[in-house]
Design an enzyme around this catalytic site. Structure first.
Site, PDB file in Angstrom:
ATOM      1  N   GLU A 230       0.815  -1.228   0.000  1.00 23.95           N
ATOM      2  CA  GLU A 230       0.000   0.000   0.000  1.00 23.95           C
ATOM      3  C   GLU A 230       0.841   1.267   0.000  1.00 23.95           C
ATOM      4  O   GLU A 230       1.726   1.445   0.840  1.00 23.95           O
ATOM      5  CB  GLU A 230      -0.930   0.017   1.213  1.00 23.95           C
ATOM      6  N   LYS A 246      -8.417  -0.941   1.155  1.00 27.25           N
ATOM      7  CA  LYS A 246      -9.425  -1.265   2.160  1.00 27.25           C
ATOM      8  C   LYS A 246     -10.412  -2.249   1.539  1.00 27.25           C
ATOM      9  O   LYS A 246     -11.035  -1.954   0.533  1.00 27.25           O
ATOM     10  CB  LYS A 246     -10.147   0.002   2.625  1.00 27.25           C
TER      11      LYS A 246
END
Length: 421
Positions: A230, A246
């Site tokens: 990420e 997410k």
């Protein structure tokens, strides 16, 4: 320093000494110059202190937009860049939030910057660069006498039981029901004793498939390895970019369909995208913020994860200190509103986030690229440590959230133990 592996065009398989996020053009060509460390409780603003240190050591962090357009070939002895680590606790301090519970790995500083220069210059180059807070240390503090074949991990000990973790999720849902927060990440910690040399195990973690920021950073008596996919923030070619992740499902055809069809996961994801848009918009130096991609599906090990791309053009003078204050701690692993979520995290989590859920990457001569330190392990002289959790919304099922955290930790535990998956 230890080294690791990452997997995309910017971060090919490295040789010795590669740091998380360092560009391919520098790999194998740099050496450690000096380092900066700061811990919660130390004096000063960590964002300003680390930025001033990097600036004094030849990195143009006071005007990142200009840096991106003023690249020049780097000669021997000139700065190549710096590995930069910011813990979740330090990020919270930067925005005026609580630092949370004490770290289970107190020997790891909360901010670390390690400046690298290209090989070929004499050591006196350091006095020209100036302001080396801590002399170079390439040992990591671990004796190399024990070979990888002697590496052993003992039984894992969790910071809470399944029922305690589920109760924390339920408490987070109650806070959402009261209107205190809209979403919050709840993270658990586990640790295990070890014997032997940890370096091979940490390299296995850094080499997990899907790791954009795979690598290992070390200091005196500690090391951390990340397999993070990420992007917290990237500054490149005149733009600031964040790629929040997410939403998680098993990496099967059914799991992909479930992730794409899940109203709960999509709502949680969009909430974090909005938070990251707001974080970028706090920067006076950037123009209109846009969502370049929404809810793309990426693979990390045996999991599908949903990722979006949010960016803005740089239109003024962008200082690294301001960038860190805007983006740390990462919104995808805190919640919304961020400060309220930080208060809930401090209330709910019995063990500090330590090396997890912060920022880790590279500050170069022409770019900045920091990942979120999820999928991250740490070792001190006695134990190996992991953190895993997930975002909680009103629709969260407590035990499903417990199982999701375990699924995220499983590839890390397997890599550390050397068990093939």
């Amino acid at each position: 320093m230890f080294h690791g592996r990452a997997a995309d065009d910017h971060f090919p398989t490295p040789g010795r000494g590669v740091q998380p996020g360092s560009p391919a053009s520098c790999q194998g060509r740099y050496r450690v110059s000096c380092r900066f460390e700061w811990s919660v409780g130390d004096a000063g603003d960590p964002a300003e202190l680390v930025s001033a240190f990097l600036s004094r050591n030849g990195l143009r962090v006071r005007d990142l937009g200009r840096t991106a357009t003023q690249f020049h070939p780097i000669g021997a002895g000139e700065p190549c860049g710096a590995a930069l680590y910011v813990s979740a606790s330090a990020g919270s301090v930067m925005v005026g939030g609580p630092p949370g519970a004490p770290s289970p790995v107190p020997g790891i500083p909360d901010v670390v910057a390690v400046v690298h220069v290209h090989d070929g210059a004499a050591d006196q180059s350091l006095s020209v660069m100036g302001a080396c807070a801590i002399p170079p240390d390439d040992s990591g503090g671990f004796a190399p006498g024990a070979g990888p074949e002697q590496w052993r991990i003992g039984p894992w000990r969790d910071s809470w039981s399944r029922s305690e973790h589920a109760a924390a999720v339920s408490a987070a849902r109650e806070a959402i029901g009261r209107g205190d927060i809209y979403q919050v990440n709840v993270v658990g910690h586990s640790s295990a004793p070890y014997t032997g040399d940890p370096r091979a195990a940490l390299n296995r973690v850094a080499g997990l498939p899907g790791a954009r920021y795979g690598g290992v950073l070390s200091g005196s008596g500690w090391a951390l390895a990340t397999a993070s996919p990420e992007t917290l923030v990237e500054v490149r070619d005149g733009r600031v970019v964040t790629r929040p992740i997410k939403g998680t499902r098993p990496a099967t055809a059914r799991g992909r369909r479930e992730l794409l069809a899940s109203a709960k996961e999509r709502a949680e994801h969009i909430m974090i995208v909005d938070l990251e848009r707001n974080d970028l918009a706090r920067l006076d130096a950037v123009g209109p913020v846009r969502v370049d991609e929404l809810f793309g599906v990426r693979r990390w090990c045996e999991l599908w994860q949903a990722e979006s791309v949010v960016s803005a053009p740089i239109e003024g003078r962008l200082d690294l200190a301001d960038l860190l204050r805007a983006m740390c701690p990462p919104g995808s692993v805190t919640g919304a509103p961020k400060r309220s979520a930080l208060a809930e995290i401090a209330r709910l989590e019995p063990v500090g986030r330590g090396a997890g859920m912060g920022a880790l990457g590279w500050v170069g001569t022409d770019h900045v690229d920091l990942g979120v330190s999820i999928r991250t392990a740490a070792v001190d002289g006695d134990r190996v440590h992991l953190w895993a959790g997930g975002g909680i919304t009103w629709d969260s099922d407590p035990y499903a959230e417990v199982d999701e955290a375990a699924a995220k930790a499983a590839p890390m535990r397997a890599a550390l133990s050397g068990v093939p998956r």
